[in-house]
Design an enzyme around this catalytic site. Structure first.
Site, PDB file in Angstrom:
ATOM      1  N   TYR A  53     -18.199   3.960 -12.109  1.00 26.24           N
ATOM      2  CA  TYR A  53     -17.153   3.190 -12.804  1.00 26.24           C
ATOM      3  C   TYR A  53     -16.568   3.959 -13.983  1.00 26.24           C
ATOM      4  O   TYR A  53     -15.365   3.855 -14.257  1.00 26.24           O
ATOM      5  CB  TYR A  53     -17.659   1.791 -13.193  1.00 26.24           C
ATOM      6  N   ARG A  56     -14.066   6.182 -12.308  1.00 23.90           N
ATOM      7  CA  ARG A  56     -12.871   5.437 -11.861  1.00 23.90           C
ATOM      8  C   ARG A  56     -11.980   5.100 -13.061  1.00 23.90           C
ATOM      9  O   ARG A  56     -10.764   5.179 -12.993  1.00 23.90           O
ATOM     10  CB  ARG A  56     -13.277   4.126 -11.178  1.00 23.90           C
ATOM     11  N   VAL A  90      -8.191  -3.675  -9.463  1.00 24.69           N
ATOM     12  CA  VAL A  90      -8.799  -3.649 -10.797  1.00 24.69           C
ATOM     13  C   VAL A  90      -8.083  -2.632 -11.685  1.00 24.69           C
ATOM     14  O   VAL A  90      -8.441  -2.457 -12.853  1.00 24.69           O
ATOM     15  CB  VAL A  90     -10.315  -3.343 -10.720  1.00 24.69           C
ATOM     16  N   HIS A 108     -10.511  -9.547  -8.944  1.00 30.02           N
ATOM     17  CA  HIS A 108     -11.768  -8.783  -8.828  1.00 30.02           C
ATOM     18  C   HIS A 108     -12.133  -8.027 -10.106  1.00 30.02           C
ATOM     19  O   HIS A 108     -12.913  -7.081 -10.059  1.00 30.02           O
ATOM     20  CB  HIS A 108     -11.671  -7.812  -7.635  1.00 30.02           C
ATOM     21  N   CYS A 116     -20.366  -8.513 -21.506  1.00 26.35           N
ATOM     22  CA  CYS A 116     -21.767  -8.662 -21.892  1.00 26.35           C
ATOM     23  C   CYS A 116     -22.554  -9.297 -20.756  1.00 26.35           C
ATOM     24  O   CYS A 116     -22.110 -10.266 -20.141  1.00 26.35           O
ATOM     25  CB  CYS A 116     -21.846  -9.521 -23.155  1.00 26.35           C
ATOM     26  N   GLY A 178       0.264  -4.847   0.522  1.00 21.00           N
ATOM     27  CA  GLY A 178      -0.773  -3.819   0.430  1.00 21.00           C
ATOM     28  C   GLY A 178      -2.206  -4.311   0.473  1.00 21.00           C
ATOM     29  O   GLY A 178      -3.057  -3.794  -0.228  1.00 21.00           O
ATOM     30  N   SER A 180      -5.391  -5.418   3.381  1.00 20.37           N
ATOM     31  CA  SER A 180      -5.793  -5.510   4.787  1.00 20.37           C
ATOM     32  C   SER A 180      -6.201  -6.930   5.153  1.00 20.37           C
ATOM     33  O   SER A 180      -6.369  -7.242   6.329  1.00 20.37           O
ATOM     34  CB  SER A 180      -6.975  -4.566   5.035  1.00 20.37           C
TER      35      SER A 180
HETATM   36  N1  APR Z   1       2.385   0.413   0.841  1.00 22.72           N
HETATM   37  C1  APR Z   1       2.027  -0.774   1.399  1.00 22.72           C
HETATM   38  N2  APR Z   1       0.836  -0.985   1.959  1.00 22.72           N
HETATM   39  C2  APR Z   1      -0.023   0.046   1.999  1.00 22.72           C
HETATM   40  C3  APR Z   1       0.276   1.319   1.454  1.00 22.72           C
HETATM   41  C4  APR Z   1       1.550   1.482   0.863  1.00 22.72           C
HETATM   42  N3  APR Z   1       1.955   2.640   0.335  1.00 22.72           N
HETATM   43  N4  APR Z   1      -0.799   2.136   1.645  1.00 22.72           N
HETATM   44  C5  APR Z   1      -1.725   1.393   2.268  1.00 22.72           C
HETATM   45  N5  APR Z   1      -1.264   0.138   2.485  1.00 22.72           N
HETATM   46  C6  APR Z   1      -1.940  -1.009   3.096  1.00 22.72           C
HETATM   47  C7  APR Z   1      -2.764  -0.694   4.304  1.00 22.72           C
HETATM   48  O1  APR Z   1      -1.950  -0.834   5.452  1.00 22.72           O
HETATM   49  C8  APR Z   1      -3.864  -1.749   4.231  1.00 22.72           C
HETATM   50  O2  APR Z   1      -3.481  -2.898   4.945  1.00 22.72           O
HETATM   51  O3  APR Z   1      -2.832  -1.494   2.124  1.00 22.72           O
HETATM   52  C9  APR Z   1      -3.942  -2.116   2.744  1.00 22.72           C
HETATM   53  C10 APR Z   1      -5.190  -1.637   2.028  1.00 22.72           C
HETATM   54  O4  APR Z   1      -6.290  -2.351   2.499  1.00 22.72           O
HETATM   55  P1  APR Z   1      -7.724  -2.228   1.814  1.00 22.72           P
HETATM   56  O5  APR Z   1      -8.050  -0.796   1.602  1.00 22.72           O
HETATM   57  O6  APR Z   1      -8.653  -3.036   2.643  1.00 22.72           O
HETATM   58  O7  APR Z   1      -7.533  -2.850   0.359  1.00 22.72           O
HETATM   59  P2  APR Z   1      -7.604  -4.365  -0.109  1.00 22.72           P
HETATM   60  O8  APR Z   1      -7.141  -5.291   0.969  1.00 22.72           O
HETATM   61  O9  APR Z   1      -6.931  -4.439  -1.421  1.00 22.72           O
HETATM   62  O10 APR Z   1      -9.153  -4.557  -0.322  1.00 22.72           O
HETATM   63  C11 APR Z   1      -9.565  -5.805  -0.784  1.00 22.72           C
HETATM   64  O11 APR Z   1     -11.827  -5.148  -0.789  1.00 22.72           O
HETATM   65  O12 APR Z   1     -13.501  -3.676  -1.211  1.00 22.72           O
HETATM   66  C12 APR Z   1     -12.841  -4.763  -1.665  1.00 22.72           C
HETATM   67  O13 APR Z   1     -12.801  -5.525  -3.879  1.00 22.72           O
HETATM   68  C13 APR Z   1     -12.227  -4.572  -3.028  1.00 22.72           C
HETATM   69  O14 APR Z   1     -10.184  -5.527  -3.916  1.00 22.72           O
HETATM   70  C14 APR Z   1     -10.763  -4.860  -2.809  1.00 22.72           C
HETATM   71  C15 APR Z   1     -10.802  -5.714  -1.573  1.00 22.72           C
END
Ligand code: APR
Length: 240
Positions: A53, A56, A90, A108, A116, A178, A180
């Site tokens: 962290y 990051r 985050v 998140h 704390c 953005g 999944s």
């Molecule tokens: N523009 C639009 N979408 C995009 C781009 C972009 N330039 N690049 C990637 N993506 C999309 C991908 O197609 C995918 O669907 O962003 C998505 C990213 O998905 P994840 O990596 O699964 O991220 P997220 O959905 O934010 O993850 C959710 O999972 O691990 C935990 O706490 C963590 O907040 C996070 C949560």
């Protein structure tokens, strides 16, 4: 309560150089995310977890918001009550636009903050891009208990989810950018009250049924955002 909810995920920050969760690259290759993002790791493998962290946080220092963050910031400022900006991210890229921490709901947690560990205290400090131990030796200024990243770890309750569910009570337009949908199932919010929905990702996701959205834009957020902003303005001004 806002008419429009914009829910973003890692994809919106990808073009700013922050790796998404389900892609690879950068810190994600150096550490096993399933270990260091897990609550167990904070207890059993504390040094490694805090180091991850710290890195990051430091990595965030020079990251800049992209066109998508900037356009959404302008919209939020123009229609503060009608638009709720909610993110799973985050990072502080929205806060590096003209918005403040209060303008965005971070489901998140927030990387520049530490909190704390004493549940009766729970004071939160913003330590910027610094290492946790460089802030009062990693201890709370109020009660001297140990501090931790103010992040929701895997396996922990996400206290802000309650606000997310409440926000949907009045929502009529839902914009997903953005994410999944693997953690927050966006489809589940498409209830009868939602008159319009937009999905913007790079590609289809196994966790999202894109046929259920009024508009689907599979392209980078920075390319999709102008069209999304126009649709939001149309919805707010003409109800379409
Ligand atoms: N523009 C639009 N979408 C995009 C781009 C972009 N330039 N690049 C990637 N993506 C999309 C991908 O197609 C995918 O669907 O962003 C998505 C990213 O998905 P994840 O990596 O699964 O991220 P997220 O959905 O934010 O993850 C959710 O999972 O691990 C935990 O706490 C963590 O907040 C996070 C949560």
């Amino acid at each position: 309560m806002s008419k429009i909810i914009i829910l973003s995920g890692a994809g919106i920050s990808a073009e700013s150089g922050i790796s998404t969760f389900r892609d690879n690259g950068g810190l994600w290759d150096e550490y096993d995310v399933n270990v260091v993002c897990n609550y167990d790791s904070l207890k059993k493998n504390e040094k490694l977890t805090l180091e991850f962290y710290d890195k990051r946080r430091a990595d965030l220092k020079h990251k800049k918001p992209n066109h998508a963050h900037n356009i959404l910031a302008k919209l939020k400022q123009k229609y503060p009550d009608d638009i709720a900006l909610i993110t799973q991210n985050v990072d502080d890229l929205f806060e590096k636009t003209t918005l403040t921490r209060d303008d965005v709901l971070h489901l998140h947690g927030f990387l520049t903050e530490v909190s704390c560990r004493n549940p009766r205290c729970s004071t939160i400090y913003d330590i910027g891009y610094n290492k946790i131990y460089n802030f009062n030796d990693g201890r709370c200024l109020e009660c001297n208990s140990r501090l931790r990243p103010n992040i929701v770890f895997f396996g922990e309750r996400a206290p802000e989810y309650e606000k997310l569910y409440k926000a949907f009570a009045e929502c009529e337009m839902f914009v997903v950018i953005g994410t999944s949908g693997a953690v927050i199932q966006t489809d589940s919010f498409l209830n009868a009250k939602i008159k319009r929905s937009i999905l913007n990702n790079l590609e289809p996701s196994d966790s999202i049924n894109d046929k259920r959205y009024s508009k689907v834009l599979f392209k980078p957020a920075s390319e999709a955002i102008d069209e999304i902003a126009m649709d939001i303005e149309d919805f707010l001004t003409q109800g379409i």
